[in-house]
Scaffold this motif. Structure first.
Motif, PDB file in Angstrom:
ATOM      1  N   ARG A   1       2.882  -1.270   7.607  1.00  0.00           N
ATOM      2  CA  ARG A   1       3.463  -1.271   6.257  1.00  0.00           C
ATOM      3  C   ARG A   1       2.638  -0.390   5.323  1.00  0.00           C
ATOM      4  NH1 ARG A   1       3.814  -6.845   7.251  1.00  0.00           N
ATOM      5  NH2 ARG A   1       2.232  -7.306   5.648  1.00  0.00           N
ATOM      6  N   THR A   2       1.331  -0.421   5.486  1.00  0.00           N
ATOM      7  CA  THR A   2       0.469   0.418   4.657  1.00  0.00           C
ATOM      8  C   THR A   2       0.705   1.890   4.939  1.00  0.00           C
ATOM      9  OG1 THR A   2      -1.220  -1.314   4.581  1.00  0.00           O
ATOM     10  CG2 THR A   2      -1.928   0.930   4.055  1.00  0.00           C
TER      11      THR A   2
ATOM     12  N   ARG B   1       9.455  -6.168  13.265  1.00  0.00           N
ATOM     13  CA  ARG B   1       8.716  -6.438  12.035  1.00  0.00           C
ATOM     14  C   ARG B   1       7.349  -5.762  12.079  1.00  0.00           C
ATOM     15  NH1 ARG B   1      11.525 -11.121  13.072  1.00  0.00           N
ATOM     16  NH2 ARG B   1       9.851 -11.988  14.346  1.00  0.00           N
TER      17      ARG B   1
ATOM     18  N   ASP C   1       3.425   3.213   6.101  1.00  0.00           N
ATOM     19  CA  ASP C   1       4.742   3.562   5.581  1.00  0.00           C
ATOM     20  C   ASP C   1       4.686   3.839   4.078  1.00  0.00           C
ATOM     21  OD1 ASP C   1       5.971   3.419   8.025  1.00  0.00           O
ATOM     22  OD2 ASP C   1       6.729   1.372   7.743  1.00  0.00           O
ATOM     23  N   ARG C   2       3.941   2.998   3.339  1.00  0.00           N
ATOM     24  CA  ARG C   2       3.831   3.193   1.897  1.00  0.00           C
ATOM     25  C   ARG C   2       3.155   4.513   1.563  1.00  0.00           C
ATOM     26  NH1 ARG C   2       2.910  -2.480   1.772  1.00  0.00           N
ATOM     27  NH2 ARG C   2       0.642  -2.165   1.838  1.00  0.00           N
TER      28      ARG C   2
END
Length: 457
Positions: free
Chosen positions: A446-447, A440, A449-450
């Motif tokens: 996550r940022t 996870r 990846d975006r």
């Protein structure tokens, strides 16, 4: 602790003697800067495409001494740092990129055969192994995507994986029998060097290029003891500081560390199996890569890719007690049945990574200078493709390669210091946490990846 602080591949007694340095002024049609794979392929391909072209190659030290002679020797079909990265960035081009990658790898094999390069070119394929339950699920999804794209990717359970290479850490794997070749990296570089000399490339080692500049309607490449006036320049310096200031933030140099064991005896080989001699890599973010040599040593590398503040590159950074200790501990966690096996060599190589993980391309000085950088960890084969891209760009040719969005686009640069150092280390820390946390990603990953950004070896 008694392993030699030296790169195993470069201690080969067949290592060639250096060519003389560049002295005084010369003229050429093309100057290639850098004597690693990218530079050697560019010089060789330039002569193959036009035997009358006068080509000079200048190298700071000795050809193949840096990343090209120090890596694990995994030659991959992928031009995009793997299927998943390519699908995330250029999905509409992946059929073409896969075909070009397969053709490129086959062409390297043909060159090895034609020039009788003794580099142990072995089409063994590669295992990507899962060590955690979430990695098993991720590999299953990846295998589905690869099958849909026409790849020969076999999903293996724990039993089938351990039948190939036996480790109690393995829970499953993807086996790609066609996409990866094992090669002795320094011998490949030396073979390309010899091929360049045979076809008439003028090679000058011990000749660091200090500047590239306009010279009337042409260009000039300067070294401490000479210069070359030329129509075109191909820059293949990769991890080392570019002669083009615009590229200074496009890549960061990362130290990739490795160990080499002593040869395995018959009982040790039986304990691990490995009859197919596949290359192996982990499915985790912080991954190891490993393979067998021709005398059944195990090269064990990866995991702790290290960036030093200010993009420092120094010979003393090639040795790291903590990192090599960590590699050794992880080796015996993977192969506890080999307890007592000794390591004979420990070293590192510096590679260039960019935020999209795959090489990028471009020109400067009104198309008279071309460059390729940012290969990250799958550059052994991709450098030949890059050589043809650079030559296409220098010739002003409209080709299938130059029309690719992957070739026309540039990655997002890294920030300047101190943000670069902080960002790289935050990313590495976050990747390790994700591996320990069921895969996870945290908010930082996550940022990234975006935004389509990242850091990898």
């Amino acid at each position: 602790m008694d392993a030699r602080p030296a790169a195993y591949w470069l201690e080969d007694p067949d290592r060639p003697a250096p060519e003389p340095a560049l002295i005084g002024p010369q003229d050429a049609d093309l100057v290639v800067v850098g004597g690693g794979y990218a530079g050697l392929w560019t010089a060789l391909r330039a002569k193959e495409r036009d035997p009358a072209r006068d080509v000079v190659l200048v190298e700071r030290g000795r050809s193949g001494d840096q990343a090209s002679g120090r890596n694990g020797g995994f030659a991959s079909e992928s031009l995009t740092h793997g299927h998943a990265n390519g699908m995330a960035r250029w999905p509409e081009e992946m059929d073409t990129l896969d075909r070009l990658g397969a053709e490129n790898l086959a062409a390297i094999g043909e060159t090895v055969e034609r020039h009788t390069i003794d580099c142990r070119w072995e089409r063994t394929g590669e295992l990507t192994v899962a060590r955690a339950p979430h990695e098993v699920a991720e590999l299953a999804a990846l295998a589905g995507s690869m099958h849909a794209a026409g790849h020969n990717a076999v999903l293996l359970d724990e039993t089938a994986t351990r039948a190939r290479v036996d480790s109690p850490a393995y829970r499953g794997a993807i086996f790609e029998p066609d996409a990866t070749v094992m090669v002795e990296p320094a011998r490949l570089a030396w073979g390309l060097r010899a091929a360049c000399l045979r076809v008439g490339v003028r090679l000058h080692e011990g000749s660091p290029a200090t500047a590239v500049e306009r010279h009337g309607r042409a260009m000039r490449v300067l070294t401490p003891s000479g210069e070359v006036r030329t129509d075109r320049v191909a820059l293949a310096t990769n991890a080392f500081p570019s002669l083009l200031r615009r590229l200074r933030l496009m890549t960061v140099p990362v130290y990739d560390y490795a160990l080499m064991t002593e040869p395995l005896d018959a009982a040790q080989r039986a304990a691990v199996g490995w009859s197919g001699r596949e290359g192996v890599s982990d499915a985790s973010n912080m991954f190891h890569y490993y393979r067998l040599t021709r005398d059944d040593r195990i090269l064990w590398g990866g995991y702790d890719a290290v960036y030093h503040y200010g993009s420092r590159i120094r010979p003393r950074l090639e040795q790291s007690g903590p990192t090599h200790d960590l590699l050794a501990r992880n080796f015996f966690r993977t192969f506890p049945q080999l307890e007592g096996l000794r390591f004979t060599h420990r070293w590192a190589g510096v590679i260039d990574t960019c935020t999209r993980f795959a090489a990028f391309y471009g020109t400067a000085y009104d198309g008279r200078v071309a460059y390729a950088q940012g290969f990250t960890g799958l550059g052994v084969a991709a450098t030949r493709f890059a050589a043809d891209v650079m030559l296409d760009l220098l010739d002003g040719a409209d080709t299938e390669r130059t029309r690719l969005r992957m070739v026309r686009e540039r990655p997002v640069p890294f920030p300047p210091e101190p943000l670069r150092f902080a960002g790289v280390h935050l990313t590495r820390w976050s990747m390790g946490r994700a591996d320990a946390n069921g895969g996870r990603p945290n908010l930082w990953l996550r940022t990234l990846d975006r935004l389509g950004l990242g850091f990898d070896s």
